[in-house]
Design an enzyme around this catalytic site. Structure first.
Site, PDB file in Angstrom:
ATOM      1  N   ASP A   1       0.820  -1.218   0.000  1.00 51.53           N
ATOM      2  CA  ASP A   1       0.000   0.000   0.000  1.00 51.53           C
ATOM      3  C   ASP A   1       0.849   1.260   0.000  1.00 51.53           C
ATOM      4  OD1 ASP A   1      -2.476  -1.322   0.140  1.00 51.53           O
ATOM      5  OD2 ASP A   1      -2.313  -1.553   2.312  1.00 51.53           O
TER       6      ASP A   1
ATOM      7  N   HIS B   1     -15.650   5.997   2.686  1.00 52.79           N
ATOM      8  CA  HIS B   1     -15.578   7.042   3.711  1.00 52.79           C
ATOM      9  C   HIS B   1     -16.960   7.447   4.181  1.00 52.79           C
ATOM     10  CE1 HIS B   1     -11.336   7.259   3.261  1.00 52.79           C
ATOM     11  NE2 HIS B   1     -11.427   7.516   1.983  1.00 52.79           N
TER      12      HIS B   1
HETATM   13  N1  GLN Z   1      -4.660  -2.168   3.323  1.00 51.93           N
HETATM   14  C1  GLN Z   1      -5.097  -1.016   4.028  1.00 51.93           C
HETATM   15  C2  GLN Z   1      -6.517  -1.230   4.543  1.00 51.93           C
HETATM   16  O1  GLN Z   1      -7.286  -1.810   3.879  1.00 51.93           O
HETATM   17  C3  GLN Z   1      -5.065   0.214   3.174  1.00 51.93           C
HETATM   18  C4  GLN Z   1      -5.566   1.424   3.895  1.00 51.93           C
HETATM   19  C5  GLN Z   1      -5.329   2.724   3.188  1.00 51.93           C
HETATM   20  O2  GLN Z   1      -5.079   2.764   2.026  1.00 51.93           O
HETATM   21  N2  GLN Z   1      -5.441   3.819   3.844  1.00 51.93           N
HETATM   22  O3  GLN Z   1      -6.875  -0.775   5.601  1.00 51.93           O
END
Ligand code: GLN
Ligand code: ZN
Length: 761
Positions: free
Chosen positions: A607, A701
């Site tokens: 990520d 969100h």
């Molecule tokens: N792998 C992380 C999650 O799913 C990615 C979170 C993010 O990109 N902020 O929580």
């Protein structure tokens, strides 16, 4: 203007709004959940504000107008937009529920977009300006705030984001033809009205923050922004009935804007003179000293409001000497980006604790600079000790790590073979058309949070805690299989936070107990602190990933946080450049990739949601940043087998500007936030991407569950820009902030929408 209060010698740009015990967060969440009513919520927020004023006074901000008053319940940009009537319709007052609906959405409306505030990890709400929008001042709430403080015995300085920054950060509403900045004269008129109402209420100083003037933005160049400021502030400063204006320019150095603002001569002007900004713009102090005239009270933002290190006060005192006598002292930026106080930490190693200054300690530093070393011996003494002991500490230097980094090739690195050949090798994975997946985390249930808390307090032993996590992982795998998702995740139940989890397992970091910093709305994170060279004593994720994989015949992704994000969401060192720490973290993660491969994991996600946020505000500094950021990411995947499918994920930002850099990460699959901006980013995407891509089709969100048709439409929109062979279907981001009651139907709809669109191919 009738009275003239002189500007205080010591002040700050802003202070954390969530509260030392996260009181505001708790009040917000209780209100949203319906556990308390509006009145109880308002009174909790009131108590927090009044307690904060008292605390700030105690720390040395006792002079009238030394304390900035932040009116925001959710976000300062949203609050300012409401105050000047740029949002919320024509009503004279906007209710709490209407405000929260703008920020979070509700059954009737999608929330406004949210994006990073300058180059920080704070997110603001992006106002959307319709062509037909008129701007009517709504000074009610800000006036009330001043009165409330007055009743408690404090003369505070109301704060608003300035008109240029407000519009530069807004976007045109759907279907609007006019750019927000074209509306500057109308918006300025609304500010003039708000200022008049404040003057009528007896307010003698207002703070207007104009950070847009230190940035090269896509909507306007540095010179254009300076011209906008010229226009807006001639109006504002020319108004008869107004408080004195304290204009602030945090987050970097002014270029063209410096002369413009100096000529406009607001009654007071803050400039960011932190060591960090001085490093990027070596001549800034001298330019400021030469430009700002006698009519303006100069305020030197010397104390760095965004790092956690005790300031080198002697050095900053020298900078202050170069400025006109009587220059006041402040922080470079709002302290909203740092935790409340080091005093709340009981578990930090003793030597390390003395190296830190959080918000309260920084206020003492500000005050110390204004009174000098003789009157602030203790604060100067602490600073001297910090500089001395940190430089000499073994904690900061690890020769083995430094040697390993030194042995790396200089410049850019590249995974072999190239994508096309890897793509062929990865066909063996046998994935279906438009594969569905999620971004990693699943909802953090109360049971898991309770188990983690008990484990931390020693009430649950390691074995019982591991069992609880394994049960959770098994549930999450089972759910994904029932929902029919193609590439599964283990759900990240073992991670308190995607950065902190790794920071706790890596050498060279320290973590805090109470170092909460607001990320957006009620959401707070506890950024770890990089104190020294970084290394990995042992494998960090393989146990969980192998367990999850053992439960399913489908692929389960290994899940890592990338080096740029680990660094962006930590407080970095200030004794080496970020690129040095990035290489060190990358090597540690590369070892983890190798361990995952050896454990049989075929798909690994790295990520990098923070890639965009570290992008320098100034154009001239961007190429070299992107170069080290891309290198660090590529170092992690460098030695991965061609058959191993490397995913990456990005979110929280407009990526248009850095889309080439995202492509340059050279991942095999990239998932990227796109739902809230209605797939806007895909327009930039044509041509730059040759690898697979999963633009988010579910805005996580918001608590809203998107319908099948809504998701299907987004997939169809994506297919306009991306061929079906390269398109993935996934949410915008991880699901940890959501509840199962939204996530289950939303993912069911997502899979159904995919099936429907596949039927049309
Ligand atoms: N792998 C992380 C999650 O799913 C990615 C979170 C993010 O990109 N902020 O929580
Ligand atoms: Zn994300």
């Amino acid at each position: 203007m009738t009275e003239h209060t002189t500007f205080p010698q010591a002040t700050i740009e802003g202070y954390p709004r969530v509260g030392p015990q996260r009181e505001l967060k708790k009040a917000l969440e209780s209100y949203w959940a319906g556990r308390i009513d509006a009145q109880t919520f308002e009174s909790a927020a009131h108590s927090l504000r009044v307690d904060t004023y008292a605390r700030l006074k105690e720390l040395g901000l006792g002079a009238d107008y030394a304390i900035p008053a932040d009116v925001a319940y959710y976000d300062q940009v949203l609050e300012t937009a409401l105050t000047v009537g740029a949002l919320g319709g024509d009503a004279a007052e906007v209710s709490l529920d209407e405000e929260f609906a703008l920020a979070r959405g509700n059954a009737d409306r999608a929330p406004l977009e949210m994006t990073k505030w300058f180059d920080t990890n704070y997110h603001y709400i992006v106002p959307e300006i319709a062509d037909g929008q008129s701007f009517t001042a709504r000074p009610g709430r800000i006036v009330k705030l001043v009165e409330e403080a007055q009743e408690a015995g404090h003369t505070v300085r109301p704060y608003l984001v300035g008109p240029v920054t407000l519009l530069a950060l807004s976007k045109p509403a759907e279907g609007a033809n006019r750019q927000p900045l074209e509306r500057l004269p109308e918006v300025t008129a609304a500010y003039v009205e708000v200022l008049a109402a404040l003057a009528d209420a007896g307010v003698d100083w207002i703070q207007l923050a104009e950070p847009a003037l230190v940035a090269d933005l896509t909507v306007a160049s540095d010179a254009e922004l300076a011209e906008h400021a010229q226009r807006a502030y001639s109006e504002i400063l020319g108004a008869e009935n107004r408080p004195q204006v304290y204009l602030t320019t945090p987050y970097g150095s002014l270029q063209k804007g410096l002369d413009t603002l100096a000529d406009l001569a607001p009654e007071a002007l803050q400039v960011d003179l932190s060591t960090r900004t001085q490093k990027h713009d070596a001549g800034y102090v001298d330019r400021v000293a030469a430009a700002v005239g006698e009519k303006t009270q100069l305020v030197a933002g010397l104390i760095d409001g965004r790092n956690v290190w005790a300031a080198d006060l002697r050095r900053l005192a020298e900078t202050l000497e170069k400025l006109p006598a009587g220059t006041a002292v402040s922080t470079s930026v709002s302290l909203q980006h740092v935790p409340h106080t080091v005093e709340a930490e009981s578990k930090l190693p003793h030597d390390v604790a003395n190296w830190f200054s959080f918000a309260d300690e920084k206020i003492r530093e500000v005050v110390a600079l204004t009174v000098g070393p003789d009157k602030a011996e203790d604060v100067f003494g602490r600073a001297d000790r910090a500089v001395r002991t940190r430089g000499a500490s073994e904690r900061t230097h690890n020769q083995q790590v430094q040697d390993r980094v030194a042995a790396l090739p200089d410049g850019q690195v590249k995974r072999e073979p190239a994508f096309a050949e890897r793509h062929r090798a990865q066909e063996a994975l046998g994935l279906p058309q438009l594969p569905t997946t999620t971004i990693g985390s699943f909802p953090q249930t109360t049971e898991i949070r309770t188990a983690r808390a008990k484990h931390r307090k020693g009430q649950l032993d390691d074995a019982a805690y591991t069992d609880a996590l394994k049960k959770e992982i098994a549930d999450v795998i089972g759910l994904q299989e029932r929902l029919g998702l193609d590439v599964l995740v283990h759900g990240e139940a073992e991670r308190n936070d995607m950065v902190q989890y790794f920071a706790e397992l890596l050498e060279g970091f320290v973590t805090t107990e109470n170092g909460w910093v607001q990320s957006y709305g009620s959401r707070c994170t506890r950024p770890p602190i990089v104190v020294g060279d970084v290394s990995r004593p042992a494998a960090m994720t393989t146990e969980w990933s192998t367990y999850a994989q053992s439960l399913s015949d489908k692929y389960v992704k290994g899940m890592l946080t990338g080096p740029v994000t680990i660094l962006a969401w930590s407080f970095p060192r200030d004794d080496v450049s970020r690129s040095v720490s990035a290489d060190q973290i990358a090597l540690a993660l590369a070892d983890e990739v190798r361990d995952l491969e050896e454990a049989g994991i075929k798909i690994i996600q790295i990520d990098e949601p923070a890639l965009r946020e570290l992008l320098p505000l100034r154009e001239a500094e961007r190429a070299s940043y992107l170069d080290w950021a891309i290198r660090a990411f590529r170092l992690v995947a460098l030695k991965a087998q061609p058959e191993t499918q490397i995913h990456t994920h990005l979110c929280y930002s407009e990526f248009g500007q850095v889309i080439d850099a995202v492509a340059a990460l050279d991942a095999d699959v990239t998932s990227i936030e796109a739902a809230r901006s209605r797939m806007e980013l895909l327009v930039d995407l044509d041509d730059s991407f040759t690898s697979d891509i999963g633009p988010g089709v579910y805005d996580i969100h918001s608590p809203r569950v998107p319908g099948v048709e809504e998701v299907a439409d987004l997939i169809r929109a994506a297919l306009q820009h991306v061929p079906a062979e390269r398109l993935w279907v996934n949410p915008d981001c991880g699901l940890k902030t959501r509840g199962y009651k939204e996530v289950e139907p939303a993912l069911r709809n997502l899979v159904q929408a995919r099936d429907e669109v596949v039927g049309e191919l």
